[in-house]
Design a protein around this motif. Sequence first.
Motif, mmCIF file in Angstrom:
data_model
loop_
_atom_site.group_PDB
_atom_site.id
_atom_site.type_symbol
_atom_site.label_atom_id
_atom_site.label_comp_id
_atom_site.label_asym_id
_atom_site.label_seq_id
_atom_site.Cartn_x
_atom_site.Cartn_y
_atom_site.Cartn_z
ATOM 1 N N ASP A 59 0.834 -1.198 0.000
ATOM 2 C CA ASP A 59 0.000 0.000 0.000
ATOM 3 C C ASP A 59 0.877 1.259 0.000
ATOM 4 O O ASP A 59 1.959 1.273 0.573
ATOM 5 C CB ASP A 59 -0.907 0.040 1.220
ATOM 6 N N ILE A 60 0.365 2.308 -0.631
ATOM 7 C CA ILE A 60 1.076 3.583 -0.664
ATOM 8 C C ILE A 60 0.751 4.367 0.605
ATOM 9 O O ILE A 60 -0.422 4.575 0.914
ATOM 10 C CB ILE A 60 0.687 4.374 -1.916
ATOM 11 N N GLN A 61 1.783 4.791 1.317
ATOM 12 C CA GLN A 61 1.591 5.571 2.540
ATOM 13 C C GLN A 61 1.703 7.050 2.211
ATOM 14 O O GLN A 61 2.593 7.460 1.465
ATOM 15 C CB GLN A 61 2.643 5.194 3.588
ATOM 16 N N MET A 62 0.804 7.832 2.799
ATOM 17 C CA MET A 62 0.796 9.280 2.599
ATOM 18 C C MET A 62 1.101 9.962 3.924
ATOM 19 O O MET A 62 0.459 9.665 4.942
ATOM 20 C CB MET A 62 -0.560 9.741 2.074
ATOM 21 N N THR A 63 2.082 10.856 3.925
ATOM 22 C CA THR A 63 2.495 11.533 5.147
ATOM 23 C C THR A 63 2.361 13.034 4.968
ATOM 24 O O THR A 63 2.974 13.606 4.055
ATOM 25 C CB THR A 63 3.956 11.182 5.488
ATOM 26 N N GLN A 64 1.571 13.641 5.817
ATOM 27 C CA GLN A 64 1.361 15.087 5.759
ATOM 28 C C GLN A 64 2.167 15.791 6.845
ATOM 29 O O GLN A 64 2.408 15.242 7.922
ATOM 30 C CB GLN A 64 -0.123 15.436 5.971
ATOM 31 N N PRO A 96 2.632 20.089 8.429
ATOM 32 C CA PRO A 96 2.672 19.617 9.804
ATOM 33 C C PRO A 96 1.352 18.939 10.192
ATOM 34 O O PRO A 96 0.377 19.072 9.463
ATOM 35 C CB PRO A 96 2.880 20.917 10.581
ATOM 36 N N PRO A 97 1.295 18.264 11.328
ATOM 37 C CA PRO A 97 0.037 17.694 11.807
ATOM 38 C C PRO A 97 -0.964 18.781 12.195
ATOM 39 O O PRO A 97 -2.169 18.565 12.069
ATOM 40 C CB PRO A 97 0.436 16.871 13.027
ATOM 41 N N SER A 98 -0.474 19.899 12.676
ATOM 42 C CA SER A 98 -1.345 21.022 13.004
ATOM 43 C C SER A 98 -0.617 22.321 12.727
ATOM 44 O O SER A 98 0.611 22.361 12.663
ATOM 45 C CB SER A 98 -1.799 20.961 14.464
ATOM 46 N N LEU A 99 -1.413 23.373 12.566
ATOM 47 C CA LEU A 99 -0.864 24.650 12.131
ATOM 48 C C LEU A 99 -1.759 25.755 12.651
ATOM 49 O O LEU A 99 -2.989 25.678 12.489
ATOM 50 C CB LEU A 99 -0.822 24.669 10.598
ATOM 51 N N SER A 100 -1.175 26.756 13.294
ATOM 52 C CA SER A 100 -1.932 27.926 13.742
ATOM 53 C C SER A 100 -1.607 29.100 12.839
ATOM 54 O O SER A 100 -0.437 29.375 12.575
ATOM 55 C CB SER A 100 -1.575 28.275 15.191
ATOM 56 N N ALA A 101 -2.638 29.790 12.374
ATOM 57 C CA ALA A 101 -2.434 30.917 11.476
ATOM 58 C C ALA A 101 -3.560 31.934 11.657
ATOM 59 O O ALA A 101 -4.576 31.648 12.296
ATOM 60 C CB ALA A 101 -2.373 30.434 10.029
ATOM 61 N N SER A 102 -3.349 33.086 11.082
ATOM 62 C CA SER A 102 -4.320 34.169 11.201
ATOM 63 C C SER A 102 -5.002 34.438 9.870
ATOM 64 O O SER A 102 -4.465 34.097 8.805
ATOM 65 C CB SER A 102 -3.613 35.451 11.662
ATOM 66 N N VAL A 103 -6.184 35.032 9.933
ATOM 67 C CA VAL A 103 -6.881 35.447 8.716
ATOM 68 C C VAL A 103 -5.949 36.354 7.900
ATOM 69 O O VAL A 103 -5.313 37.261 8.449
ATOM 70 C CB VAL A 103 -8.191 36.171 9.058
ATOM 71 N N GLY A 104 -5.860 36.044 6.612
ATOM 72 C CA GLY A 104 -5.001 36.800 5.721
ATOM 73 C C GLY A 104 -3.629 36.186 5.503
ATOM 74 O O GLY A 104 -2.916 36.567 4.573
ATOM 75 N N ASP A 105 -3.236 35.226 6.339
ATOM 76 C CA ASP A 105 -1.933 34.570 6.203
ATOM 77 C C ASP A 105 -1.907 33.684 4.964
ATOM 78 O O ASP A 105 -2.936 33.204 4.479
ATOM 79 C CB ASP A 105 -1.621 33.709 7.427
ATOM 80 N N ARG A 106 -0.690 33.448 4.494
ATOM 81 C CA ARG A 106 -0.432 32.458 3.451
ATOM 82 C C ARG A 106 0.090 31.211 4.147
ATOM 83 O O ARG A 106 1.005 31.303 4.977
ATOM 84 C CB ARG A 106 0.615 32.982 2.478
ATOM 85 N N VAL A 107 -0.518 30.056 3.862
ATOM 86 C CA VAL A 107 -0.097 28.818 4.509
ATOM 87 C C VAL A 107 0.153 27.734 3.459
ATOM 88 O O VAL A 107 -0.466 27.731 2.395
ATOM 89 C CB VAL A 107 -1.126 28.319 5.542
ATOM 90 N N THR A 108 1.066 26.848 3.822
ATOM 91 C CA THR A 108 1.408 25.726 2.939
ATOM 92 C C THR A 108 1.406 24.436 3.744
ATOM 93 O O THR A 108 1.954 24.381 4.855
ATOM 94 C CB THR A 108 2.792 25.937 2.293
ATOM 95 N N ILE A 109 0.786 23.422 3.190
ATOM 96 C CA ILE A 109 0.744 22.085 3.781
ATOM 97 C C ILE A 109 1.423 21.141 2.798
ATOM 98 O O ILE A 109 1.210 21.255 1.584
ATOM 99 C CB ILE A 109 -0.711 21.651 4.031
ATOM 100 N N THR A 110 2.237 20.238 3.323
ATOM 101 C CA THR A 110 2.928 19.322 2.433
ATOM 102 C C THR A 110 2.440 17.892 2.622
ATOM 103 O O THR A 110 1.934 17.512 3.683
ATOM 104 C CB THR A 110 4.446 19.386 2.643
ATOM 105 N N CYS A 111 2.610 17.113 1.579
ATOM 106 C CA CYS A 111 2.180 15.721 1.558
ATOM 107 C C CYS A 111 3.234 14.926 0.789
ATOM 108 O O CYS A 111 3.654 15.345 -0.304
ATOM 109 C CB CYS A 111 0.821 15.618 0.878
ATOM 110 N N ARG A 112 3.665 13.830 1.374
ATOM 111 C CA ARG A 112 4.682 12.994 0.735
ATOM 112 C C ARG A 112 4.160 11.573 0.587
ATOM 113 O O ARG A 112 3.606 11.005 1.542
ATOM 114 C CB ARG A 112 5.961 13.007 1.544
#
Lengths: 123, 107
Positions: free
Chosen positions: B1-6, B8-24
């Motif tokens: 099976d292909i494992q997917m790893t994201q 960070p597990p959690s992320l705190s940010a504010s309205v208007g921020d630019r955020v990036t989530i990664t997946c491998r």
Amino acid sequence: QVQLVESGGGVVQPGGSLRLSCAASAFTFNSYDMHWVRQAPGKGLEWVTFIRYDGSDKHYADSVKGRFTISRDNSENTLYLQMNSLSAEDTAIYYCAKGDYGGDSGIVMFDYWGQGTLVTVSS
Amino acid sequence: DIQMTQSPPSLSASVGDRVTITCRASQSISFYLNWYHQRLGQAPKLLIYGASSLQSGVPSRFSGSGSGTDFTLTISSLQPEDFATYYCQQSYSTPYTFGQGTKLEIK
């Protein structure tokens, strides 16, 4: 608009059985593959099974293989999930999802989801 | 099976921020990668398919990139309705595995 409505969830004892249904409307049901995805309380998403649009092909996660059976009635626009030999690890919200193919390469994607039905396995 | 790893597990940010989530992915999946988000108590919703194609009706502040094993989801300017849990999913082969999720919270 596309609607998927699951039913049939409830409380069942370990070793018991349950059949879930998913009533589909507002799209040509017999033209689309369908999937079941589950989510244990407070946990992430787990793909469970899928069935080809005409019922000709079915795939299962190893965790349910041999215990769960997916089926569909295209005349009734309804998807089913027969669950046998249930254990506590099967406790989850079960979502049905409409499959589609996106882009030139036909990426499998789940473009519509029902609201889910809760299955609780407990004595 | 292909494992997917994201991450960070959690992320705190504010309205208007630019955020990036990664997946491998544990092996190459070409561009067979989808992104969903799930608001509390709701069903998941498809945002991006094929790594970078925006699903119809999804705001253009969402974008995806990557191929092979490494992928990213970017939200250019966070809105209040974007605070949710985000999941990647590979659709290269069954079982169509999901990442463990990234919970995006308000700072």
